[in-house]
Design an enzyme around this catalytic site. Structure first.
Site, PDB file in Angstrom:
ATOM      1  N   SER A  10      65.591  56.164  12.711  1.00 59.75           N
ATOM      2  CA  SER A  10      65.996  57.015  11.595  1.00 59.75           C
ATOM      3  C   SER A  10      66.644  56.178  10.498  1.00 59.75           C
ATOM      4  O   SER A  10      67.079  55.049  10.743  1.00 59.75           O
ATOM      5  CB  SER A  10      66.970  58.090  12.087  1.00 59.75           C
ATOM      6  OG  SER A  10      68.160  57.492  12.588  1.00 59.75           O
ATOM      7  N   GLY A  12      63.258  59.880  14.615  1.00 65.12           N
ATOM      8  CA  GLY A  12      62.797  59.297  13.353  1.00 65.12           C
ATOM      9  C   GLY A  12      61.296  59.094  13.434  1.00 65.12           C
ATOM     10  O   GLY A  12      60.793  58.531  14.412  1.00 65.12           O
ATOM     11  N   PHE A  13      60.576  59.571  12.417  1.00 67.62           N
ATOM     12  CA  PHE A  13      59.117  59.496  12.488  1.00 67.62           C
ATOM     13  C   PHE A  13      58.536  59.147  11.122  1.00 67.62           C
ATOM     14  O   PHE A  13      57.620  59.781  10.631  1.00 67.62           O
ATOM     15  CB  PHE A  13      58.550  60.829  13.005  1.00 67.62           C
ATOM     16  CG  PHE A  13      57.228  60.694  13.714  1.00 67.62           C
ATOM     17  CD1 PHE A  13      57.065  59.788  14.744  1.00 67.62           C
ATOM     18  CD2 PHE A  13      56.155  61.496  13.363  1.00 67.62           C
ATOM     19  CE1 PHE A  13      55.849  59.671  15.409  1.00 67.62           C
ATOM     20  CE2 PHE A  13      54.928  61.394  14.014  1.00 67.62           C
ATOM     21  CZ  PHE A  13      54.778  60.480  15.041  1.00 67.62           C
ATOM     22  N   GLY A  14      59.121  58.104  10.525  1.00 71.18           N
ATOM     23  CA  GLY A  14      58.585  57.547   9.287  1.00 71.18           C
ATOM     24  C   GLY A  14      57.581  56.455   9.593  1.00 71.18           C
ATOM     25  O   GLY A  14      56.908  56.483  10.636  1.00 71.18           O
ATOM     26  N   GLY A  15      57.476  55.469   8.711  1.00 70.68           N
ATOM     27  CA  GLY A  15      56.473  54.416   8.890  1.00 70.68           C
ATOM     28  C   GLY A  15      56.645  53.625  10.167  1.00 70.68           C
ATOM     29  O   GLY A  15      55.685  53.422  10.928  1.00 70.68           O
ATOM     30  N   VAL A  16      57.867  53.175  10.450  1.00 72.15           N
ATOM     31  CA  VAL A  16      58.111  52.392  11.667  1.00 72.15           C
ATOM     32  C   VAL A  16      57.940  53.268  12.898  1.00 72.15           C
ATOM     33  O   VAL A  16      57.338  52.848  13.895  1.00 72.15           O
ATOM     34  CB  VAL A  16      59.511  51.749  11.642  1.00 72.15           C
ATOM     35  CG1 VAL A  16      59.825  51.092  12.986  1.00 72.15           C
ATOM     36  CG2 VAL A  16      59.607  50.715  10.527  1.00 72.15           C
ATOM     37  N   VAL A  45      68.284  43.081  13.667  1.00 77.34           N
ATOM     38  CA  VAL A  45      68.540  41.839  12.926  1.00 77.34           C
ATOM     39  C   VAL A  45      67.337  40.914  13.055  1.00 77.34           C
ATOM     40  O   VAL A  45      66.962  40.532  14.161  1.00 77.34           O
ATOM     41  CB  VAL A  45      69.803  41.117  13.444  1.00 77.34           C
ATOM     42  CG1 VAL A  45      70.088  39.873  12.592  1.00 77.34           C
ATOM     43  CG2 VAL A  45      71.008  42.050  13.444  1.00 77.34           C
ATOM     44  N   LYS A  54      70.593  50.068  11.928  1.00 80.12           N
ATOM     45  CA  LYS A  54      71.752  49.177  11.929  1.00 80.12           C
ATOM     46  C   LYS A  54      73.085  49.904  11.816  1.00 80.12           C
ATOM     47  O   LYS A  54      74.107  49.412  12.298  1.00 80.12           O
ATOM     48  CB  LYS A  54      71.628  48.177  10.769  1.00 80.12           C
ATOM     49  CG  LYS A  54      70.428  47.244  10.879  1.00 80.12           C
ATOM     50  CD  LYS A  54      70.238  46.422   9.631  1.00 80.12           C
ATOM     51  CE  LYS A  54      69.686  47.250   8.485  1.00 80.12           C
ATOM     52  NZ  LYS A  54      68.304  47.715   8.710  1.00 80.12           N
ATOM     53  N   LYS A 106      73.813  43.509   9.220  1.00 80.24           N
ATOM     54  CA  LYS A 106      73.168  42.587  10.153  1.00 80.24           C
ATOM     55  C   LYS A 106      74.123  41.481  10.593  1.00 80.24           C
ATOM     56  O   LYS A 106      74.158  41.103  11.775  1.00 80.24           O
ATOM     57  CB  LYS A 106      71.917  41.992   9.502  1.00 80.24           C
ATOM     58  CG  LYS A 106      70.806  43.011   9.283  1.00 80.24           C
ATOM     59  CD  LYS A 106      69.684  42.446   8.436  1.00 80.24           C
ATOM     60  CE  LYS A 106      68.585  43.485   8.218  1.00 80.24           C
ATOM     61  NZ  LYS A 106      67.559  43.028   7.268  1.00 80.24           N
TER      62      LYS A 106
END
Length: 303
Positions: A82, A6-10, A132, A111, A204
């Site tokens: 992701s 996963g290579f989005g904003g976070v 969480v 999650k 969560k």
């Protein structure tokens, strides 16, 4: 060595801070367009190229294209940032299974796999503090409670809906306008129904309860959609010792949870000997990335 899934904003914030604050290297990066890897890990200059690449194009930015299986030969830890898939947890859950079978650890902010398959992964090297209240160590607290018995939980676990409700009852913004504002600010999930329908908060709560030893599945958490009931409405995740639910609840102004506004999160955990109240940031790119790095260092046994 890290396999970043996963290579989005976070994910990009995680990569930047990991190179800025540790000596740990990323060996592979995967996004929606495929993966890139570099034996021995990407250099800071190569990471910069990856960070400058458009979404879905990292496999063309640095290193060489690679499969998950190839990357797992080089990486020691999989870090999953992701998007969640609450129907079956894929593709992330399959990456976890491959990684664990290969003797690797998993660090995650996603999650869905744990909300759906927590019991399958119980006792395995999966580090999930970022799932969480990422900015506030609620799961660390939960792990420190046994053998105390937890008898009740009330929590605001979704900052997006808390922001919307606060704008309505505190600032007088119409509910529909508050939802649209949250969309413009990027507070809501890309699929807003995950927030507005209670799926995010239910996931969560499921993870929190399983961490406390309560074996419960996401499907067992009752959900009611977000609705403004008048001041002070909060969208609460609750457990009374038997039933788990996410629903809008009207609280008296003096209730501690009634004072938690905008994007803040909070949890009230009642045990047989104590009532514990914690509040703080629940999300944010930097907050989540820093928690992921903390778990990464633990997974690598250097913290």
């Amino acid at each position: 060595m890290i396999l970043l899934f996963g290579f989005g904003g976070v994910g990009r914030t995680y990569a930047e801070l990991l190179y800025e604050r540790t000596n740990v290297k990323i060996a592979a990066v995967f996004d929606s367009g495929g993966g890139a890897m570099k034996k021995g890990g990407f250099t800071p200059a190569e990471l910069k190229k990856l960070l400058e690449a458009p979404r879905g194009k990292v496999s063309q930015a640095a290193g060489r294209p690679a499969s998950i299986e190839e990357a797992l030969e080089e990486a020691e830890v999989v870090v999953d940032v992701s998007p969640p898939n609450y129907s079956d947890g894929r593709p992330a859950v399959e990456v976890y299974r491959r990684a664990l079978a290969a003797g690797r650890a998993v660090v995650t902010a996603n999650k869905a796999p744990l909300a759906l398959y927590f019991q399958e992964f119980r006792g395995r090297p999966i580090y999930y503090k970022a799932t969480v209240m990422a900015g506030t160590p609620l799961l660390d607290l939960a792990r420190g409670l046994p053998p105390q018995r937890v008898t009740k939980i009330r929590a605001i676990l979704n900052g997006s809906t808390n922001y919307i409700l606060t704008r309505v009852y505190k600032d007088g913004v119409p509910e529909g306008d508050a939802v649209e504002e949250a969309k413009r600010l990027g507070i809501l999930e890309p699929d807003p129904s995950l927030d507005l329908g209670g799926v995010d908060a239910a996931a969560k709560l499921t993870i929190l309860l399983n961490t406390l030893g309560v074996a419960i599945q996401l499907s067992a958490v009752e959900r009611k959609p977000l609705e403004f009931l008048g001041p002070v409405t909060k969208y609460l995740a609750t457990w009374d010792g038997a039933k788990a639910a996410v629903q809008p609840v009207r609280l008296p102004p003096e209730d501690p949870l009634a004072k938690i506004d905008y994007t803040l999160n909070a949890a009230e955990v009642v045990t047989e000997v104590n009532t514990i109240f914690v509040s703080g940031k629940g999300a944010g790119r930097k907050e989540t990335a820093l928690v992921l790095i903390n778990d990464t260092l633990k997974a690598l046994k250097v913290l």
